[in-house]
Design a protein around this motif. Structure first.
Motif, mmCIF file in Angstrom:
data_model
loop_
_atom_site.group_PDB
_atom_site.id
_atom_site.type_symbol
_atom_site.label_atom_id
_atom_site.label_comp_id
_atom_site.label_asym_id
_atom_site.label_seq_id
_atom_site.Cartn_x
_atom_site.Cartn_y
_atom_site.Cartn_z
ATOM 1 N N GLY A 648 0.816 -1.213 0.000
ATOM 2 C CA GLY A 648 0.000 0.000 0.000
ATOM 3 C C GLY A 648 0.846 1.258 0.000
ATOM 4 O O GLY A 648 0.543 2.231 -0.710
ATOM 5 N N LEU A 649 1.902 1.267 0.785
ATOM 6 C CA LEU A 649 2.794 2.418 0.837
ATOM 7 C C LEU A 649 3.462 2.641 -0.509
ATOM 8 O O LEU A 649 3.588 3.778 -0.988
ATOM 9 C CB LEU A 649 3.848 2.205 1.925
ATOM 10 C CG LEU A 649 4.938 3.264 2.052
ATOM 11 C CD1 LEU A 649 4.334 4.609 2.425
ATOM 12 C CD2 LEU A 649 5.975 2.844 3.084
ATOM 13 N N LEU A 651 2.421 1.785 -3.557
ATOM 14 C CA LEU A 651 1.476 2.325 -4.532
ATOM 15 C C LEU A 651 1.214 3.809 -4.288
ATOM 16 O O LEU A 651 1.132 4.612 -5.222
ATOM 17 C CB LEU A 651 0.166 1.538 -4.475
ATOM 18 C CG LEU A 651 0.194 0.132 -5.089
ATOM 19 C CD1 LEU A 651 -1.111 -0.590 -4.807
ATOM 20 C CD2 LEU A 651 0.442 0.215 -6.590
ATOM 21 N N THR A 652 1.095 4.190 -3.023
ATOM 22 C CA THR A 652 0.843 5.600 -2.686
ATOM 23 C C THR A 652 2.007 6.481 -3.112
ATOM 24 O O THR A 652 1.820 7.546 -3.727
ATOM 25 C CB THR A 652 0.601 5.736 -1.179
ATOM 26 O OG1 THR A 652 -0.500 4.913 -0.797
ATOM 27 C CG2 THR A 652 0.293 7.184 -0.821
ATOM 28 N N VAL A 653 3.216 6.049 -2.788
ATOM 29 C CA VAL A 653 4.399 6.839 -3.137
ATOM 30 C C VAL A 653 4.535 6.978 -4.645
ATOM 31 O O VAL A 653 4.797 8.067 -5.171
ATOM 32 C CB VAL A 653 5.659 6.196 -2.529
ATOM 33 C CG1 VAL A 653 6.918 6.865 -3.039
ATOM 34 C CG2 VAL A 653 5.610 6.282 -1.018
ATOM 35 N N CYS A 654 4.350 5.863 -5.376
ATOM 36 C CA CYS A 654 4.481 5.915 -6.833
ATOM 37 C C CYS A 654 3.420 6.838 -7.441
ATOM 38 O O CYS A 654 3.711 7.629 -8.342
ATOM 39 C CB CYS A 654 4.360 4.507 -7.421
ATOM 40 S SG CYS A 654 5.764 3.432 -7.051
ATOM 41 N N ALA A 655 2.176 6.742 -6.944
ATOM 42 C CA ALA A 655 1.100 7.587 -7.482
ATOM 43 C C ALA A 655 1.383 9.059 -7.229
ATOM 44 O O ALA A 655 1.216 9.903 -8.131
ATOM 45 C CB ALA A 655 -0.230 7.176 -6.857
ATOM 46 N N LEU A 656 1.806 9.422 -6.040
ATOM 47 C CA LEU A 656 2.079 10.818 -5.735
ATOM 48 C C LEU A 656 3.303 11.316 -6.491
ATOM 49 O O LEU A 656 3.361 12.487 -6.895
ATOM 50 C CB LEU A 656 2.277 10.985 -4.231
ATOM 51 C CG LEU A 656 1.003 10.808 -3.402
ATOM 52 C CD1 LEU A 656 1.326 10.838 -1.920
ATOM 53 C CD2 LEU A 656 -0.010 11.895 -3.732
ATOM 54 N N VAL A 735 -1.711 4.008 -11.993
ATOM 55 C CA VAL A 735 -1.017 5.084 -11.284
ATOM 56 C C VAL A 735 -1.006 6.359 -12.117
ATOM 57 O O VAL A 735 -1.268 7.461 -11.618
ATOM 58 C CB VAL A 735 0.407 4.637 -10.929
ATOM 59 C CG1 VAL A 735 1.260 5.835 -10.524
ATOM 60 C CG2 VAL A 735 0.377 3.623 -9.800
ATOM 61 N N VAL A 796 5.646 13.772 1.041
ATOM 62 C CA VAL A 796 5.210 12.391 0.813
ATOM 63 C C VAL A 796 6.387 11.438 0.975
ATOM 64 O O VAL A 796 6.287 10.373 1.599
ATOM 65 C CB VAL A 796 4.581 12.257 -0.587
ATOM 66 C CG1 VAL A 796 4.377 10.792 -0.942
ATOM 67 C CG2 VAL A 796 3.264 13.001 -0.644
ATOM 68 N N SER A 800 6.737 8.772 3.894
ATOM 69 C CA SER A 800 6.861 7.366 3.513
ATOM 70 C C SER A 800 8.057 6.706 4.191
ATOM 71 O O SER A 800 7.974 5.565 4.665
ATOM 72 C CB SER A 800 6.993 7.246 1.987
ATOM 73 O OG SER A 800 5.868 7.798 1.349
ATOM 74 N N THR A 839 12.153 4.659 -2.122
ATOM 75 C CA THR A 839 11.448 5.858 -1.662
ATOM 76 C C THR A 839 12.359 7.080 -1.708
ATOM 77 O O THR A 839 11.938 8.177 -2.116
ATOM 78 C CB THR A 839 10.945 5.639 -0.224
ATOM 79 O OG1 THR A 839 10.208 4.431 -0.161
ATOM 80 C CG2 THR A 839 10.055 6.775 0.222
#
Length: 951
Positions: A648-649, A651-656, A735, A796, A800, A839
């Motif tokens: 989950g982390l 996917l969030t980092v890649c999307a942002l 993404v 972000v 992360s 990250t």
């Protein structure tokens, strides 16, 4: 639309390349980290499965045996087998055997300790001078060491008087104090007889048996009669010895336990560990033998009538360990005292006065010798297997209690000292002063209870040996050959290995020389001993009926523990765990005993603060291996949670990250999109154009990223499965779609007139900056959107990283502290580091991209500053300062957000997470400065003349 999209992508190659790089980096990171996490999880699962099952699945102990620490921390103490002295009946054991799914139910009954004192002859032939006939006195100093050389104690010396004059055998006489004594007589040149070397009397009962002064001895030797006389000679006072020697007494404790041979063979393969002789069988039982007194003592007196008295002796079948389980050494120093010492002996000086005088007398060192407990063990094996019956006597027997613990201020256990003088001084113990282990004094942590047994009793007609038990050694076994699980899984109550403790801090590890602390040569030490004498359950009535100190309950419930192995394969799957749980419940319901499930357990170090002793050992911080239950299940649950959170982390980092790149791309085309809107393009066409471009980039970069991940995975030793690889492309499209929606929506709603104005904040009153720093601060607030975008991107990344540390810390905290858990943390450390590196990379690319966009948007402004005389270095410093400001803001916000997320997910803020957040925030500003420095090099390529002409 398609041609427009392709034309825009081809026309703005730099911006297209930047967005492609962002999606490509995100795809690579997602693919590699997903594969790394999956690989790590498979490795963890494999390790747990291969180390899930110890030698037995369930431990059954007497009711009420668990300690408070065990109950509070889900532990079972190891190394305490010798302290459980019964509590389970034979009927309860048989009831356990009959429970369905019980394949093995192996009982162990602790009988207690026997402590024979081995007499080791020290040959003094080379130490004595010859030729002049002068009498001599030798001194043998003894220094005992243990605890890896940290404990050291000097024993009472042994003195040897040697002469060429005739020495008559011992004879009885009445001493000056009216007490009966024995002593040999020295015949001088004039025929006068002088009593010397009297038999040393028992030390006073009010004196300590651990005092060296109470352990001194004097032995006399005559070359004329080849006779050694003194308190250490055998009971055969008339035998003639052909060389001068002294007997060094080495007390050696053996722990005797009784087992069922058939069950023990099934559980640990006791029969397969036999290296000499044979193993125990169900047919081995104690039996009485009728022998003569000469056979008992193995004494042949030439010219004398043999002693034909008949004795009844019970022989106990014994399987003997072929190696010691303790750490103890003895250093001997032989020195010669001055000639005056011999004259004092010949004058008939009282022994006490001789010792007082000789204590301060310096001698000439003649020889030194070191002896280890392994040498003694080998001699003791030969004594028990081939010596006379008197040397095979198993007497005395004593039992130990568990350690008494106090809890220190740091949460560590602190053992409480015990005073066992009643044991060492008691008549039932039968231990003489030389049989008391010197190192035990002041360093005892287990209470000892003596059991009266093994004494010889005769009637008026030759008598019967009523309580004598002799060892009948049937074979020797090697404990290292037992089928005990020597893996990361651990079983408590390891009967065959001592619970050795290691240093818990650097100072203690250094003091112990990096080695484990083992038991020393006495049964009341901190470290429990392993079973070195194994017999059968049929021996229990012999001890309980013939030895005092045992209660009637001991005879009724003689078994100390039952180790249960469940039938079939037992793994970490839910079905196996439930099957073991049901068996444990049935045992508890059928017997009412304490039942612990040991399947899935692992050793964990319990901190013990051991005080220093009077023998030189300093205070030590030790980690003793207790067993923590349920470690395997906790590891599997923790790795599942960790994998889910990391995914989950990620996917969030890649999307942002892609959203930041897409937003920067849209911002760079602000004027162009405003012109399109002014020419009449509807909002949906502008949004569709941006989304189409973003999806096209996502498709192309996703394909390239997926293909590029394959060789990188091989290089990084990451195994990519088919599912991970196939998920990369749709994940990249998803993404980019999610990341492209916000900037596309904002572009469609933008006012064309606003889009054609400069992207700066109009201030009511301008201030003239006085330097690079003040200008950088002013520039930050000229474009609040860019400031917010950059700070958000870095925030972000920082959040992360902080959350990643919390996830890893929570995982390590859930599984660490046990041998299995520590091994697992090493296995998952690679994926954690890869996640942190990914990250960090995404955060650095975000800052670099932000600085690049700033240069493009402010190209004319920067060219004007260059044309007005600003040097290249000042312009770069201006951009770096701006980026550092963005970094400071983003780092602070990101650290705070990361801590808030950590608190919401884990419910706590561990110290390592707080430290990680602070370090990450500081590193964020540095990272921003470094990334901006790299991107600021694009300033050198700005066409200043064309830009100024355009303005």
């Amino acid at each position: 639309m398609l041609r427009v999209v392709l034309a825009h992508l081809a026309f703005r190659k730099g911006r297209t390349a930047a967005l492609v790089s962002a999606v490509l980096a995100a795809t690579l990171c997602f693919t590699l980290l997903t594969g790394s996490t999956s690989t790590s999880r498979l490795a963890v699962t494999g390790t747990v499965r291969s180390n899930y099952r110890p030698v037995y699945d369930i431990l059954v102990r007497p009711a009420g045996q668990t300690q408070a620490l065990e109950r509070s921390q889900n532990l079972v103490q190891t190394g305490s087998t010798d302290s459980i002295n019964g509590g389970i009946t034979l009927q309860q054991w048989h009831r356990i055997e009959q429970i369905p799914d019980v394949a093995v139910a192996a009982p162990v009954a602790v009988i207690g300790y026997t402590m024979p004192t081995l007499q080791i002859p020290l040959d003094l032939s080379t130490a004595l001078t010859s030729g002049d006939g002068s009498p001599q006195v030798l001194r043998i100093d003894q220094t005992w060491t243990g605890d890896r050389g940290l404990s050291r104690m000097t024993d009472g010396p042994i003195y040897v008087y040697a002469t060429d004059h005739k020495l008559l055998p011992w004879s009885a006489y009445t001493g000056a104090d009216g007490a009966g004594r024995y002593a040999p007589q020295l015949v001088g040149p004039d025929g006068r007889r002088t009593r010397i070397c009297p038999a040393w009397q028992d030390y006073p009962r009010d004196a300590s048996p651990f005092m060296p002064d109470n352990r001194q001895d004097l032995v006399c030797w005559s070359t004329a009669t080849a006779k050694t006389a003194g308190s250490q000679v055998p009971s055969d006072w008339t035998s003639q010895d052909t060389y001068p020697y002294v007997s060094i007494g080495w007390p050696y404790p053996y722990l005797i336990v009784a087992v069922d041979p058939d069950q023990e063979n099934k559980l640990v393969g006791l029969d397969r560990s036999v290296v000499s002789g044979r193993g125990l069988s169900e047919a081995d039982k104690p039996h009485a033998s009728t022998i003569t007194m000469d056979q008992f003592e193995d004494v042949v007196r030439p010219g004398e009538r043999q002693d034909d008295r008949k004795l009844s002796l019970t022989q106990l079948p014994i399987l003997l360990a072929d190696r010691p389980d303790n750490d103890e050494q003895l250093h001997l120093t032989v020195s010669r005292l001055p000639a005056s010492a011999a004259r004092q002996v010949e004058a008939g000086t009282m022994q006490d006065q001789l010792f007082d005088t000789w204590r301060a007398t310096r001698g000439t060192v003649l020889q030194e010798r070191d002896m280890d407990v392994a040498d003694v063990h080998g001699k003791l094996i030969r004594q028990l297997t081939s010596g006379p019956y008197v040397d095979r006597m198993l007497s005395p027997v004593g039992t130990t209690a568990s350690e008494a613990w106090a809890t220190g201020p740091n949460g560590a256990l602190a053992p409480m000292r015990q005073r066992n003088r009643d044991y060492w001084d008691s008549e039932p113990s039968g231990i003489t002063v030389h049989g008391v282990p010197l190192l035990a004094g002041g360093d005892e942590w287990r209470a000892l209870t003596p059991h009266d047994g093994g004494s010889l009793e005769f009637d008026d007609h030759g008598g019967l040996v009523t309580k004598a038990v002799s060892a009948q050694v049937v074979g020797e076994f090697d404990p290292s050959r037992l089928s005990v699980a020597r893996t990361l899984a651990a079983a408590p109550m390891d009967v065959y290995a001592p619970a050795a403790a290691t240093g818990a801090d650097d100072a203690s590890r250094k003091a112990l020389g990096g080695r484990a602390m083992l038991p020393t040569g006495y049964p009341s030490g901190l470290i429990g001993r392993s079973a070195t004498m194994i017999t059968t359950l049929d021996a229990l009535p012999l001890f309980h009926a013939g030895y005092s100190g045992f209660t009637p309950e001991d005879g009724k419930a003689p078994i100390s523990a039952v180790r249960v192995r469940v039938s079939g394969q037992v793994t970490a799957d839910p079905v196996s765990r439930e099957r073991v749980r049901l068996v444990a419940e049935r045992i508890r319901a059928a017997t009412g005993l304490t039942v612990d499930i040991t399947a899935g357990s692992s050793a964990t170090g319990v901190r013990i603060d051991l005080p220093g002793n009077d023998h030189g050992r300093p205070a030590l911080a030790l980690a003793q291996p207790w067993v923590k239950k349920g470690v395997a299940v906790a590891v599997l649950a923790a790795v599942d949670r960790k994998s889910l959170l990391l995914l989950g982390l990620l996917l969030t980092v890649c999307a942002l990250f892609v959203a930041n790149a897409a937003g920067a791309s849209a911002a760079a085309r602000r004027h162009e999109l405003g012109i399109c809107a002014a020419l009449g393009w509807p909002a949906r066409h502008i949004r569709g154009l941006l989304l189409a471009e973003t999806l096209a980039i996502g498709m192309g970069a996703g394909v390239v990223g997926t293909l590029a991940a394959l060789p990188l995975a091989r290089l990084l030793d990451i195994q990519l499965n088919t599912v991970d690889t196939l998920l990369a492309l749709p994940a990249a499209l998803a993404v980019t779609l999610v990341a492209g929606l916000p900037p596309a929506w904002r572009a469609g709603r933008a006012d064309p007139a606003q889009s054609l104005r400069p992207a700066v904040l109009v201030r009511s009153r301008a201030r003239s900056p006085r330097g690079v720093t003040s200008l950088a601060v002013a520039n930050l607030f000229r474009a609040p959107g860019r400031l917010l975008l950059g700070a958000t991107a870095l925030a972000v990344g920082i959040a992360s990283l902080t959350l990643l540390e919390a996830i890893s810390g929570a995982f390590h905290g859930a599984v660490a502290g046990s041998v299995l858990g520590d091994a697992i943390t090493v296995q998952v450390r690679g994926s954690d580091r890869l996640a942190a590196a990914a990250t960090t990379l995404l955060g650095a690319l975000s800052i670099a991209d932000l600085t690049y966009v700033a240069i493009k948007e402010r190209a004319a402004e920067l060219s004007l500053l260059r044309a007005s005389g600003w040097p290249e270095g000042s312009l770069i410093r201006l951009l770096v300062t701006e980026a550092t400001g963005v970094g400071l803001l983003g780092s602070a916000v990101g650290a705070a957000a990361g801590l808030a997320l950590t608190r919401s997910i884990t419910g706590q803020l561990p110290a390592q997470v707080l430290a990680a957040a602070a370090a990450t925030a500081a590193g964020g500003a540095v990272l921003a400065a470094l990334a901006a420095t790299a991107s600021a090099q694009a300033l050198r390529r700005l066409p200043t003349v064309q830009l100024l002409a355009g303005e």
